[in-house]
Design a protein around this motif. Structure first.
Motif, PDB file in Angstrom:
ATOM      1  N   SER A 125      52.322  21.862  64.107  1.00 23.69           N
ATOM      2  CA  SER A 125      51.911  20.482  63.841  1.00 23.69           C
ATOM      3  C   SER A 125      52.294  20.113  62.405  1.00 23.69           C
ATOM      4  N   LYS A 126      52.243  18.814  62.138  1.00 24.21           N
ATOM      5  CA  LYS A 126      52.547  18.303  60.802  1.00 24.21           C
ATOM      6  C   LYS A 126      51.598  18.949  59.777  1.00 24.21           C
ATOM      7  N   LYS A 127      50.338  19.046  60.163  1.00 26.95           N
ATOM      8  CA  LYS A 127      49.311  19.634  59.299  1.00 26.95           C
ATOM      9  C   LYS A 127      49.667  21.086  58.934  1.00 26.95           C
ATOM     10  N   LYS A 129      64.612  15.523  64.477  1.00 25.99           N
ATOM     11  CA  LYS A 129      65.929  15.282  65.070  1.00 25.99           C
ATOM     12  C   LYS A 129      66.782  14.496  64.086  1.00 25.99           C
ATOM     13  N   ALA A 130      68.094  14.727  64.100  1.00 28.45           N
ATOM     14  CA  ALA A 130      68.972  13.966  63.203  1.00 28.45           C
ATOM     15  C   ALA A 130      70.359  13.876  63.815  1.00 28.45           C
ATOM     16  N   HIS A 131      70.869  12.645  63.851  1.00 31.56           N
ATOM     17  CA  HIS A 131      72.243  12.446  64.334  1.00 31.56           C
ATOM     18  C   HIS A 131      72.886  11.333  63.529  1.00 31.56           C
ATOM     19  N   ASP A 186      61.329  11.253  63.323  1.00 29.54           N
ATOM     20  CA  ASP A 186      60.160  12.106  63.097  1.00 29.54           C
ATOM     21  C   ASP A 186      59.456  12.422  64.417  1.00 29.54           C
ATOM     22  N   SER A 187      58.424  13.278  64.322  1.00 33.09           N
ATOM     23  CA  SER A 187      57.772  13.764  65.544  1.00 33.09           C
ATOM     24  C   SER A 187      57.043  12.657  66.286  1.00 33.09           C
ATOM     25  N   GLU A 188      56.817  11.525  65.577  1.00 31.35           N
ATOM     26  CA  GLU A 188      56.148  10.418  66.276  1.00 31.35           C
ATOM     27  C   GLU A 188      57.155   9.446  66.891  1.00 31.35           C
ATOM     28  N   GLY A 189      58.415   9.837  66.828  1.00 31.74           N
ATOM     29  CA  GLY A 189      59.448   9.005  67.468  1.00 31.74           C
ATOM     30  C   GLY A 189      60.009   7.915  66.558  1.00 31.74           C
TER      31      GLY A 189
END
Ligand code: PLP
Length: 461
Positions: free
Chosen positions: A20-22, A51-53, A59-62
């Motif tokens: 998790s982020k925490k 993710k990166a393109h 980020d994990s929250e989209g």
């Protein structure tokens, strides 16, 4: 037998990717660097990027972000370029590290670098980072000339290893590590007269210089400075080291920034984007003459080496990077998009009191802010960082300040940016200037965030 039960815990890659982020923040605070964790949290970079393109990071929250930092110049091709990934897959079965052999991939990258770099640069030493490339260049200069002293520019940045920091012109990075490598002397950047005076002493093995100072705050030297410096070096038996770690490979609108003045360095160092944004690699390229004076015998050829230097994957990424850069003429895109961004940011700067100057070349652009009056509890070191934080939080644009001049934000996106990206960034920058007007507005925004974060940290414990 080793008692495996004494090992407390290991984390698998799968668990790490799932954390998790925490947990990520907690691990940075406990096991990596708490100060860094706190700065990143302060400016809103305590997200979990997954993710990166191309120009985008997620980020994990989209949430989707526009990367205008570009890995401090490592992302000229953008994130995870499919052809770089494919190149690495292509050599998946190839021996990656087998020092006791001559790699077809490293040899080919050596020849390609000789073909694309200016003048008579020919022999490459491969390493793994910009600082290592600096080290290689300094050692090569000493051994090749038999001289000891090195000349460098104030406000320069060549890396943070002991040799590299000895020629990095910022006290903050040098003083805690005294004594540094002896006989390294600095002069003002861009001043030909002072350079001439020093070089005439004929004590210098090399003059190391960035064609545009990146971490110094995106400083473009006066026209003709590099050409004059090249001539003065030649006249006085000093080697000219061009540090193109950040400016090279299309960044400033030419394949190399020294080409604007048709400079032919004795040594050039590269790193960052040479790895295609995926692999770490550094390169120190020198002329045949310089190389053979230094290491040109069987007795001397192993005086400077690196275990990972020239590994096949890094070199495959390097070859593919150069192929893409040239095939797609990304330097020209950098020039055109850079001119457009520079113009738009200058128009914003003229309208608002916050911005002192916009400057740069190609897609290496800096926005300098007026130095703030003292604001309680906040260091003036981080003004540009705060603006960068707002661009991140409110507009989802990733930027950062320059290391030697924290009053400057850099705009250094992948060279594949489109007009749409440029317009969005310029409009967002105007949005920040309009909304916060002065430093106090920005400081207030960040203070609020810090208080929130502080409460968050307490909860984390
Ligand atoms: N040289 C220049 C011009 C740089 O900008 C940098 C890093 O920003 C370096 C050298 C050092 O590179 P590294 O961080 O890979 O050691």
């Amino acid at each position: 037998m080793i008692d495996l039960t004494s090992i407390k815990d290991i984390i698998t890659l799968e668990e790490a990717l799932d954390s998790s982020k925490k947990e990520v923040i907690g691990r940075y605070r406990t096991y990596i660097n708490p100060g860094l964790a706190s700065i990143l949290s302060m400016v809103g970079y305590d997200k979990k990027f997954t993710k990166a393109h191309g120009v985008n990071v997620f980020d994990s929250e989209g949430n989707k972000y526009l990367d205008f930092l570009g890995g401090y110049g490592s992302m000229n091709l953008g994130h995870n370029h499919p052809e770089i990934i494919e190149a690495l897959n292509k050599i998946a079965d190839f021996p990656n590290i087998l020092q006791i052999s001559m790699s077809s991939v490293a040899g080919a990258l050596g020849e390609t670098l000789a073909n694309i770099t200016p003048g008579n640069l020919k022999k490459t030493f491969f390493c793994n980072s910009g600082a290592e490339a600096t080290e290689a260049a300094l050692k090569l200069s000493r051994i090749s000339t038999g001289r000891k002293a090195i000349l460098y520019a104030e406000n320069s940045f060549h890396g943070k290893t002991l040799g590299a920091v000895s020629v990095t012109g910022r006290k903050k990075y040098q003083e805690p590590f005294f004594p540094l490598v002896p006989e390294c002397f600095s002069i003002a950047y861009g001043d030909v007269d002072v350079l001439e005076k020093e070089l005439k002493t004929k004590k210098y093995a090399a003059f190391i210089v960035e064609p545009i100072q990146g971490e110094g705050g995106i400083i473009v030297p006066p026209n003709g400075y590099l050409k004059d410096a090249e001539k003065l070096c030649k006249d006085n038996g000093t080697l000219f080291i061009a540090d193109e770690v950040q400016t090279g490979l299309g960044r400033t609108g030419n394949l190399f920034a020294t080409q604007y003045e048709r400079v032919e360095p004795d040594i050039m160092i590269l790193s960052k984007s040479l790895g295609g944004g995926v692999m770490p690699i550094g390169a120190c390229i020198s002329t045949e003459e310089v190389w053979s004076k230094g290491y040109g015998s069987r007795d001397r050829c192993l005086l400077h080496t690196s275990t990972f230097g020239g590994n096949a994957r890094a070199c495959a990424a390097g070859l593919k990077t150069i192929e893409i850069l040239i095939r797609e003429d990304l330097a020209t895109n950098a020039r055109i998009k850079g001119e457009s961004l520079l113009k738009s940011l200058k128009e914003v700067a003229e309208k608002y009191q916050l911005v002192k100057e916009i400057r740069g070349r190609g897609l290496l652009i800096g926005a300098e802010f007026y130095e703030p009056k003292i604001v309680k509890g906040l260091s003036k070191e981080y003004l540009a960082g705060m603006v960068s934080g707002i661009l991140n939080q409110q507009y989802h644009i990733i930027t950062a300040y320059t290391l030697n001049n924290p009053n400057v934000i850099r705009f250094e996106p992948p060279l594949i940016v489109t007009d749409e990206h440029i317009d969005y960034v310029a409009d967002s920058f105007e949005g920040v200037c309009k909304k916060y007007k002065g430093f106090s507005g920005i400081a207030l925004n960040v203070s609020k965030r810090m208080i929130k974060k502080h409460m968050g940290f307490k909860k984390l414990k």
